[in-house]
Design a protein around this motif. Structure first.
Motif, mmCIF file in Angstrom:
data_model
loop_
_atom_site.group_PDB
_atom_site.id
_atom_site.type_symbol
_atom_site.label_atom_id
_atom_site.label_comp_id
_atom_site.label_asym_id
_atom_site.label_seq_id
_atom_site.Cartn_x
_atom_site.Cartn_y
_atom_site.Cartn_z
ATOM 1 N N CYS A 175 -7.531 58.685 25.224
ATOM 2 C CA CYS A 175 -8.369 59.449 25.853
ATOM 3 C C CYS A 175 -8.696 58.434 27.303
ATOM 4 C CB CYS A 175 -9.959 59.377 25.353
ATOM 5 S SG CYS A 175 -9.595 60.669 23.864
ATOM 6 N N HIS B 226 -1.733 65.273 24.975
ATOM 7 C CA HIS B 226 -2.638 64.950 24.494
ATOM 8 C C HIS B 226 -3.988 65.980 24.693
ATOM 9 C CE1 HIS B 226 -5.796 62.017 23.973
ATOM 10 N NE2 HIS B 226 -6.805 62.491 24.579
ATOM 11 N N CYS C 133 -6.710 67.193 22.175
ATOM 12 C CA CYS C 133 -8.089 66.591 22.418
ATOM 13 C C CYS C 133 -9.156 67.316 23.109
ATOM 14 C CB CYS C 133 -7.875 65.217 22.990
ATOM 15 S SG CYS C 133 -9.578 64.327 23.376
ATOM 16 N N CYS D 209 -10.910 65.901 26.381
ATOM 17 C CA CYS D 209 -10.337 65.687 27.494
ATOM 18 C C CYS D 209 -9.730 67.051 28.076
ATOM 19 C CB CYS D 209 -8.698 65.036 27.153
ATOM 20 S SG CYS D 209 -9.377 63.330 26.900
HETATM 21 ZN ZN LIG Z 1 -8.890 62.804 24.858
#
Ligand SMILES: [Zn+2]
Length: 90
Positions: free
Chosen positions: A23, A53, A57, A60
């Motif tokens: 992250c 990612h 996620c 994010c």
């Molecule tokens: Zn992340």
């Protein structure tokens, strides 16, 4: 899907399994990702790990969407004027 793209796709899968970004790295890179995207380049292909990612996620992705929206507003003639912001607050 043509052959080059298919090979790229395969390579991306194998590479991302070995070196997933965190992250923190995502946070450092996401503004660059947005810049690529806003300038009309294929950000997802150039920064496939970041894209990966973002797909995984939620935090994010939210960050990315906020940044991107801000950049798009800038691209379309600058930030909202103080009057516009006041209307939003009211
Ligand atoms: Zn992340």
């Amino acid at each position: 899907m043509d052959r080059d793209r298919f090979e790229n796709w395969l390579r991306n899968i194998y590479e991302t399994e070995e070196q997933e970004i965190s992250c923190t790295e995502c946070f450092d890179l996401v503004s660059h990702f947005v810049e690529l995207e806003v300038s009309g380049q294929d950000a997802a292909a150039r920064m496939s790990q970041l894209k990966q990612h973002l797909n995984q996620c939620r935090a994010c992705r939210d960050e990315y969407e906020t940044l991107r929206d801000l950049r798009l507003v800038e691209e379309q003639g600058g930030m909202p004027s103080p009057d516009d912001l006041q209307d939003l607050i009211r």
